[in-house]
Write a protein that holds these residues in place. Structure first.
Motif, PDB file in Angstrom:
ATOM      1  N   GLY A  11       0.981  -1.161   0.013  1.00 30.82           N
ATOM      2  CA  GLY A  11       0.130  -0.155   0.292  1.00 30.82           C
ATOM      3  C   GLY A  11       0.961   1.309  -0.089  1.00 30.82           C
ATOM      4  N   ALA A  12       0.680   2.195  -0.885  1.00 32.39           N
ATOM      5  CA  ALA A  12       1.412   3.525  -0.899  1.00 32.39           C
ATOM      6  C   ALA A  12       0.938   4.618  -0.416  1.00 32.39           C
ATOM      7  N   TYR A  19       0.088  10.402   7.102  1.00 30.23           N
ATOM      8  CA  TYR A  19      -0.819   9.313   7.148  1.00 30.23           C
ATOM      9  C   TYR A  19      -0.762   8.704   8.835  1.00 30.23           C
ATOM     10  N   GLY A  22      -0.361   7.033  14.242  1.00 27.26           N
ATOM     11  CA  GLY A  22       0.906   6.628  14.748  1.00 27.26           C
ATOM     12  C   GLY A  22       1.601   7.824  15.451  1.00 27.26           C
ATOM     13  N   ASP A  49      -0.105  -0.469  -4.608  1.00 28.83           N
ATOM     14  CA  ASP A  49      -1.402   0.199  -4.587  1.00 28.83           C
ATOM     15  C   ASP A  49      -1.376   1.532  -4.323  1.00 28.83           C
ATOM     16  N   TYR A  54      -3.573  10.404  -3.566  1.00 28.56           N
ATOM     17  CA  TYR A  54      -2.418  10.027  -2.262  1.00 28.56           C
ATOM     18  C   TYR A  54      -1.456  11.056  -2.317  1.00 28.56           C
ATOM     19  N   LYS A  76      -5.961   4.689  -8.596  1.00 29.03           N
ATOM     20  CA  LYS A  76      -7.389   4.919  -8.544  1.00 29.03           C
ATOM     21  C   LYS A  76      -7.650   6.448  -9.301  1.00 29.03           C
ATOM     22  N   HIS A 116     -12.222   5.256  -7.038  1.00 31.63           N
ATOM     23  CA  HIS A 116     -11.891   5.532  -5.656  1.00 31.63           C
ATOM     24  C   HIS A 116     -13.009   5.455  -4.579  1.00 31.63           C
ATOM     25  N   ARG A 117     -14.060   5.630  -5.156  1.00 32.54           N
ATOM     26  CA  ARG A 117     -15.608   5.369  -4.135  1.00 32.54           C
ATOM     27  C   ARG A 117     -16.436   4.813  -5.253  1.00 32.54           C
ATOM     28  N   ALA A 199      -6.523  -4.061   7.087  1.00 27.70           N
ATOM     29  CA  ALA A 199      -6.218  -5.259   7.794  1.00 27.70           C
ATOM     30  C   ALA A 199      -5.659  -5.329   9.343  1.00 27.70           C
ATOM     31  N   VAL A 241       0.395  -8.791  14.399  1.00 32.61           N
ATOM     32  CA  VAL A 241       0.365  -8.656  12.840  1.00 32.61           C
ATOM     33  C   VAL A 241       0.007 -10.108  12.423  1.00 32.61           C
ATOM     34  N   VAL A 258      -3.684  -5.666   0.989  1.00 35.48           N
ATOM     35  CA  VAL A 258      -3.042  -4.444   0.848  1.00 35.48           C
ATOM     36  C   VAL A 258      -2.524  -3.798   1.918  1.00 35.48           C
ATOM     37  N   ALA A 269       8.424  -7.855   8.349  1.00 33.21           N
ATOM     38  CA  ALA A 269       7.483  -8.475   9.142  1.00 33.21           C
ATOM     39  C   ALA A 269       6.292  -8.849   8.396  1.00 33.21           C
TER      40      ALA A 269
HETATM   41  N1  NAP Z   1      -9.344   3.114  -1.320  1.00 25.91           N
HETATM   42  C1  NAP Z   1      -9.242   3.670  -0.167  1.00 25.91           C
HETATM   43  O1  NAP Z   1     -10.141   4.307  -0.116  1.00 25.91           O
HETATM   44  C2  NAP Z   1      -8.275   3.392   0.765  1.00 25.91           C
HETATM   45  C3  NAP Z   1      -7.919   4.297   1.971  1.00 25.91           C
HETATM   46  C4  NAP Z   1      -7.194   3.769   2.787  1.00 25.91           C
HETATM   47  C5  NAP Z   1      -6.014   3.008   2.392  1.00 25.91           C
HETATM   48  N2  NAP Z   1      -6.205   2.442   1.041  1.00 25.91           N
HETATM   49  C6  NAP Z   1      -4.969   1.463   0.483  1.00 25.91           C
HETATM   50  O2  NAP Z   1      -4.991   0.722   1.453  1.00 25.91           O
HETATM   51  C7  NAP Z   1      -3.663   0.424   2.003  1.00 25.91           C
HETATM   52  C8  NAP Z   1      -3.513   0.064   3.504  1.00 25.91           C
HETATM   53  O3  NAP Z   1      -4.558   0.840   4.296  1.00 25.91           O
HETATM   54  P1  NAP Z   1      -4.170   1.485   5.585  1.00 25.91           P
HETATM   55  O4  NAP Z   1      -2.607   1.612   5.470  1.00 25.91           O
HETATM   56  O5  NAP Z   1      -4.833   2.439   5.882  1.00 25.91           O
HETATM   57  O6  NAP Z   1      -4.258   0.378   6.715  1.00 25.91           O
HETATM   58  P2  NAP Z   1      -3.253  -0.815   7.103  1.00 25.91           P
HETATM   59  O7  NAP Z   1      -2.500  -1.375   6.225  1.00 25.91           O
HETATM   60  O8  NAP Z   1      -4.236  -1.508   8.134  1.00 25.91           O
HETATM   61  O9  NAP Z   1      -2.552  -0.170   8.283  1.00 25.91           O
HETATM   62  C9  NAP Z   1      -1.013   0.158   7.899  1.00 25.91           C
HETATM   63  C10 NAP Z   1      -0.350   0.856   9.186  1.00 25.91           C
HETATM   64  O10 NAP Z   1      -0.086  -0.077  10.002  1.00 25.91           O
HETATM   65  C11 NAP Z   1       1.297  -0.007  10.775  1.00 25.91           C
HETATM   66  N3  NAP Z   1       2.065  -1.028  10.460  1.00 25.91           N
HETATM   67  C12 NAP Z   1       2.486  -1.636   9.213  1.00 25.91           C
HETATM   68  N4  NAP Z   1       3.379  -2.625   9.120  1.00 25.91           N
HETATM   69  C13 NAP Z   1       3.439  -2.734  10.436  1.00 25.91           C
HETATM   70  C14 NAP Z   1       4.125  -3.766  11.115  1.00 25.91           C
HETATM   71  N5  NAP Z   1       4.834  -4.800  10.711  1.00 25.91           N
HETATM   72  N6  NAP Z   1       4.019  -3.873  12.417  1.00 25.91           N
HETATM   73  C15 NAP Z   1       3.215  -2.780  13.235  1.00 25.91           C
HETATM   74  N7  NAP Z   1       2.583  -1.953  12.630  1.00 25.91           N
HETATM   75  C16 NAP Z   1       2.681  -2.024  11.121  1.00 25.91           C
HETATM   76  C17 NAP Z   1       1.721   1.372  10.063  1.00 25.91           C
HETATM   77  O11 NAP Z   1       1.400   2.534  10.895  1.00 25.91           O
HETATM   78  P3  NAP Z   1       2.506   3.318  11.743  1.00 25.91           P
HETATM   79  O12 NAP Z   1       3.645   3.382  10.564  1.00 25.91           O
HETATM   80  O13 NAP Z   1       1.841   4.658  11.970  1.00 25.91           O
HETATM   81  O14 NAP Z   1       2.867   2.377  12.832  1.00 25.91           O
HETATM   82  C18 NAP Z   1       0.821   1.418   8.912  1.00 25.91           C
HETATM   83  O15 NAP Z   1       0.922   2.901   8.277  1.00 25.91           O
HETATM   84  C19 NAP Z   1      -2.940   1.930   1.847  1.00 25.91           C
HETATM   85  O16 NAP Z   1      -1.626   2.026   1.795  1.00 25.91           O
HETATM   86  C20 NAP Z   1      -3.625   2.335   0.572  1.00 25.91           C
HETATM   87  O17 NAP Z   1      -2.668   1.906  -0.432  1.00 25.91           O
HETATM   88  C21 NAP Z   1      -7.160   2.542   0.564  1.00 25.91           C
END
Ligand code: NAP
Length: 321
Positions: A11-12, A19, A22, A49, A54, A76, A116-117, A199, A241, A258, A269
């Motif tokens: 995920g980018a 973002y 944290g 992604d 973004y 997107k 995107h939506r 996730a 995790v 993602v 990890a």
């Molecule tokens: N379509 C949409 O509307 C939409 C919306 C949101 C996201 N997305 C996409 O989905 C991707 C993932 O979503 P998300 O980033 O919101 O949720 P996520 O993957 O559930 O959470 C990511 C966050 O978890 C923490 N993390 C990552 N690896 C870790 C590890 N090994 N151990 C502990 N903490 C860890 C990091 O936060 P810290 O660095 O702050 O600790 C990271 O920013 C995004 O990058 C984006 O590409 C899409």
């Protein structure tokens, strides 16, 4: 059943803008982004992604992935005006957004272009989907799909035969997707790739730091964090995790997760976690018994209050986080 590195999409969102909840919200340096993408490729991750919306994400990914032609790019379309009624305006907006993505990402062909939506597929009688269908026919993208938010969205977008990809938010606190119509509707569409975001619920599920949690009257962060720890111990998982990814990947309709990272150690990890055994049906039941379901406000990060604005990256005018 064990997972593979193919089950992880990078995920980018956090690579081009501030973002998350944290202690450090800043995007990584361009060097770190390049390192992350190359390390992802070495780990066998084949998909990244991003999105027009973004911040600088497409720009930094485009530069860092220039010598990684095997890395497939999902992006997107910039969210459409929800009040749009004129088809020609929607056609122009979608075509323009994809053209900007192609240029910024430095790719002739995009792997996947998503709306995107879900509402972007509703305005002007769904003409945005027709535009993406045409771009796929012309070879600009291999397929198109929609980034959705709810099970109702899923049923709506699966009605379009041209949709071959959905991204949706799911984690061990979010029980909405366990409704039988979700797995049934997806079983009827094996041609649709399903990729799960959130996730880790933006890292909440992975951390013991309750200060990350948004404040809602019906959310007891200490109890939630404790219950997830109890599930890790009871099921003999490596850590939070590992539990979070093994829970999501245990659902047969999920093709991949993602996950967003800002650091190489986070990526390492995650890549290790997706190769471990997924939960069994009984173990999923144990999670449901130990860990309370998250209320609607908690499982939707767009409803969280953000930390105070710290810099110019630090805005989210469209609520895309
Ligand atoms: N379509 C949409 O509307 C939409 C919306 C949101 C996201 N997305 C996409 O989905 C991707 C993932 O979503 P998300 O980033 O919101 O949720 P996520 O993957 O559930 O959470 C990511 C966050 O978890 C923490 N993390 C990552 N690896 C870790 C590890 N090994 N151990 C502990 N903490 C860890 C990091 O936060 P810290 O660095 O702050 O600790 C990271 O920013 C995004 O990058 C984006 O590409 C899409």
């Amino acid at each position: 059943v064990t997972g593979t590195h193919g089950a992880l999409v990078l995920g980018a969102a956090q690579l081009g803008q501030a973002y998350g909840n944290g202690p450090d919200r800043n995007p990584p340096s361009a060097e770190t982004v390049a390192h992350l993408l190359h390390q992802a490729a070495r780990l066998g991750i084949t998909e990244v992604d991003t999105a027009r919306a973004y911040g600088e994400s497409e720009q930094v990914v485009g530069v860092a992935a220039e010598d990684l032609p095997g890395l497939r790019i999902v992006t997107k379309v910039r969210p459409l005006d929800p009040g749009a009624t004129r088809a020609d305006e929607v056609v122009r907006a979608v075509t323009g957004s994809v053209a900007e993505s192609v240029r910024t990402l430095r790719r002739q062909v995009l792997d996947t272009v998503l709306l995107h939506r879900t509402d972007d597929l509703r305005v002007a009688d769904g003409v945005a989907g027709d535009v993406l269908e045409r771009l796929v026919a012309q070879g600009t993208a291999r397929r198109w799909g929609v980034s959705i938010a709810t099970p109702d969205d899923l049923l709506f977008v699966l009605d379009r035969p041209g949709v071959h990809y959905v991204q949706l938010p799911f984690n061990l606190l979010d029980r909405r997707w366990l409704a039988p119509e979700v797995s049934a509707s997806l079983a009827a569409r094996p041609d649709v790739r399903v990729v799960v975001r959130s996730a880790l619920l933006q890292g909440l599920v992975a951390s013991t730091d309750t200060a990350r949690w948004p404040t809602f009257p019906d959310v007891d962060a200490v109890r939630m964090v404790g219950s997830i720890g109890e599930a890790v111990t009871t099921l003999g998982r490596a850590d939070r995790v590992d539990l979070a990814l093994a829970y999501v990947l245990a659902h047969p309709w999920v093709d991949a997760i993602v996950a967003g990272v800002r650091r190489v150690d986070q990526l390492t990890a995650l890549a290790a976690a997706v190769t471990r055994p997924v939960l069994t049906a009984n173990e999923i039941t144990v999670v449901h018994r130990l860990v309370p379901a998250g209320p609607a406000d908690l499982i939707d990060p767009s409803r969280w209050q953000r930390p105070a604005v710290r810099n110019s990256h630090d805005r989210d005018p469209q609520g895309l986080r």
